[in-house]
Write an enzyme that holds these catalytic residues in place. Structure first.
Site, PDB file in Angstrom:
ATOM      1  N   SER A  51      -6.185  23.325  12.240  1.00 11.19           N
ATOM      2  CA  SER A  51      -4.868  23.532  11.637  1.00 11.19           C
ATOM      3  C   SER A  51      -3.882  22.470  12.092  1.00 11.19           C
ATOM      4  O   SER A  51      -3.639  22.301  13.291  1.00 11.19           O
ATOM      5  CB  SER A  51      -4.330  24.919  12.005  1.00 11.19           C
ATOM      6  N   GLY A  58      -5.931  35.050  14.532  1.00 11.94           N
ATOM      7  CA  GLY A  58      -5.701  34.561  15.873  1.00 11.94           C
ATOM      8  C   GLY A  58      -6.365  33.227  16.178  1.00 11.94           C
ATOM      9  O   GLY A  58      -6.582  32.416  15.312  1.00 11.94           O
ATOM     10  N   CYS A  72      -4.379  34.627  -6.022  1.00 10.90           N
ATOM     11  CA  CYS A  72      -4.558  35.691  -5.021  1.00 10.90           C
ATOM     12  C   CYS A  72      -3.685  36.915  -5.298  1.00 10.90           C
ATOM     13  O   CYS A  72      -2.462  36.793  -5.476  1.00 10.90           O
ATOM     14  CB  CYS A  72      -4.243  35.155  -3.633  1.00 10.90           C
ATOM     15  N   CYS A  98     -12.716  39.414  -6.763  1.00  7.89           N
ATOM     16  CA  CYS A  98     -12.859  39.152  -5.333  1.00  7.89           C
ATOM     17  C   CYS A  98     -13.505  40.365  -4.673  1.00  7.89           C
ATOM     18  O   CYS A  98     -14.220  41.119  -5.322  1.00  7.89           O
ATOM     19  CB  CYS A  98     -11.505  38.800  -4.704  1.00  7.89           C
ATOM     20  N   ASP A 107      -8.924  39.299   4.152  1.00  7.58           N
ATOM     21  CA  ASP A 107      -8.134  38.603   5.156  1.00  7.58           C
ATOM     22  C   ASP A 107      -6.645  38.926   5.036  1.00  7.58           C
ATOM     23  O   ASP A 107      -5.927  38.981   6.037  1.00  7.58           O
ATOM     24  CB  ASP A 107      -8.377  37.096   4.969  1.00  7.58           C
ATOM     25  N   TYR A 149       5.328  31.146  10.658  1.00  7.33           N
ATOM     26  CA  TYR A 149       4.927  31.755   9.388  1.00  7.33           C
ATOM     27  C   TYR A 149       3.671  32.621   9.511  1.00  7.33           C
ATOM     28  O   TYR A 149       3.139  33.092   8.513  1.00  7.33           O
ATOM     29  CB  TYR A 149       4.711  30.692   8.315  1.00  7.33           C
ATOM     30  N   CYS A 150       3.185  32.835  10.728  1.00  6.06           N
ATOM     31  CA  CYS A 150       1.926  33.557  10.915  1.00  6.06           C
ATOM     32  C   CYS A 150       2.043  35.027  10.525  1.00  6.06           C
ATOM     33  O   CYS A 150       2.998  35.710  10.911  1.00  6.06           O
ATOM     34  CB  CYS A 150       1.475  33.451  12.362  1.00  6.06           C
TER      35      CYS A 150
END
Length: 422
Positions: A129, A73, A335, A265, A281, A27-28
């Site tokens: 994580s 990363g 978000c 934000c 991000d 899912y990255c």
């Protein structure tokens, strides 16, 4: 604008190796950002850029505490010497009376004793994580060779704790983990670190459809509510859960510290390994590039008109449904990355997981208010949990597996909340 006048707090997340990683989590979204690097052949941020980053970040900050977040990363791929140099530079540029806090968000695979000794000696906070249960973790979080990593991450957690570091556990919420929330939560609790963050996975394919591994709004709400109920009668004062703590903070009259819960934000920048600075991000892409450490000052970048506008769009882009929602002060529309759903009025721009958050706030806020009231009366966590557990047990008195569930769902208890009994 002067970078030393009218300074306001801001945060920069540094990615010393960009999207480079020794894992291939399914899912990255970071791996895709590597294509935008102007120095793809470079393993890590150069010493020149590292010094520029640290100097700018300290001089542009309001102090007296400057918080550095090292992200990826996988930031540990930059090597121990890189972080030793970072600490040296922080000491070089830190004004008298100020201090630095460092946080590394890592998958833990490289954390041997040498790493842990350094991290402990320099008081680093660690975000580790791990996706709760081994079945879920090893399905999604595999190494570059395709092997599961759960056992190695658990070993990293134990090693960190043996060196006096209690890592924050960062757990993603996928469709699989949402199917068995208590297994995920109890798996994380067994590590005994004391703090957990749940990060929902929402991805879309090229056609704009939400992927199957993404958590659904309904699933997210159920996940949060089930874990909240377990936490409320067993883990107050023992395990901190970020969303619960932030909700309590807002309920007490404070302001949430998480950017996705804030009204606006735009004050959390990204510094990539090539020095490029991005708006957020989740927006590391050419159209959201704001400058470069070689030519631009961080404190000036965060005040650029386009960056200020980016931050304000979060509030200005709220749907009518959001503006009239009783829970707006808690999530503030969440978000912008995931505001692609349609509101009840058919207006586009609703947070995809809105239904789940509303279910959580409906369920948890009254109970959290009761919790705050009990604390004001001087009750200890143990006393509070004992009283709440007794109340919960009363609901189950005389209820068998085949009886209607006391939650009111209409299902048999064995097919509903049987495994959630206190």
């Amino acid at each position: 604008m002067s970078v030393v006048e009218n300074k306001k707090p801001f945060v920069v997340m540094a990615k010393p190796v960009g999207s480079l990683c020794n894992m291939r989590c399914s899912y990255c979204y970071y791996l895709e950002t590597g294509a935008y690097s102007t120095a793809p052949e470079e393993l890590r941020m150069s010493d020149e850029l590292l010094e520029a980053f640290i100097k700018q970040y300290i001089t542009g900050n309001t102090g007296p505490v400057v918080s550095f977040t090292w992200h990826g990363g996988e930031p540990t791929l930059a090597g121990l010497d890189f972080f030793r140099r970072a600490v040296e530079l922080q000491k070089k540029y830190l004004p008298d009376g100020w201090e630095c806090w460092n946080n590394i968000q890592t998958n833990g695979l490289l954390l041997d004793d040498s790493w842990c000794e350094f991290l402990a000696a320099n008081h680093f906070d660690i975000g580790l994580s791990i996706d709760g249960s081994q079945i879920v973790h090893d399905k999604y979080r595999r190494d570059a060779g395709g092997s599961g990593t759960y056992a190695r991450v658990c070993e990293a957690a134990k090693r960190l704790m043996s060196h006096g570091i209690r890592p924050d556990l960062l757990c993603t919420v996928t469709s699989d983990s949402a199917a068995d929330p208590l297994a995920v939560y109890r798996g994380l609790k067994t590590l005994g670190t004391g703090w957990i963050q749940f990060i929902p996975i929402v991805r879309r394919d090229k056609s704009g459809m939400v992927t199957q591994d993404s958590v659904t709004p309904k699933g997210y709400g159920s996940f949060l509510c089930d874990i909240f109920d377990e936490w409320l009668i067993n883990d107050i004062g023992r395990t901190g859960i970020q969303l619960f703590a932030e909700t309590q903070l807002v309920l007490s009259g404070g302001e949430a510290s998480l950017c996705w819960m804030a009204p606006v934000c735009g004050r959390v920048l990204i510094a990539e390994k090539d020095g490029n600075i991005y708006a957020c991000d989740h927006f590391v892409e050419p159209e959201h590039r704001r400058g470069n450490l070689k030519n631009d000052e961080l404190a000036a970048v965060v005040e650029l008109p386009e960056q200020v506008r980016f931050g304000k769009e979060k509030q200005e882009g709220l749907t009518a449904q959001c503006r009239r929602c009783q829970w707006l002060r808690f999530c503030n529309g969440a978000c912008p990355k995931d505001r692609f759903a349609f509101s009840e009025d058919g207006e586009k721009g609703l947070y995809y997981l809105c239904e789940g958050l509303r279910r959580f706030f409906d369920h948890a806020v009254p109970k959290l208010q009761n919790l705050l009231d009990m604390r004001k009366r001087g009750m200890s966590p143990a006393m509070i949990m004992a009283e709440l557990r007794t109340e919960e047990m009363k609901k189950w008195k005389g209820v068998g597996r085949n009886d209607p569930c006391p939650c009111g769902s209409g299902k048999k208890a064995k097919n509903c909340c049987w495994n959630k009994r206190p």
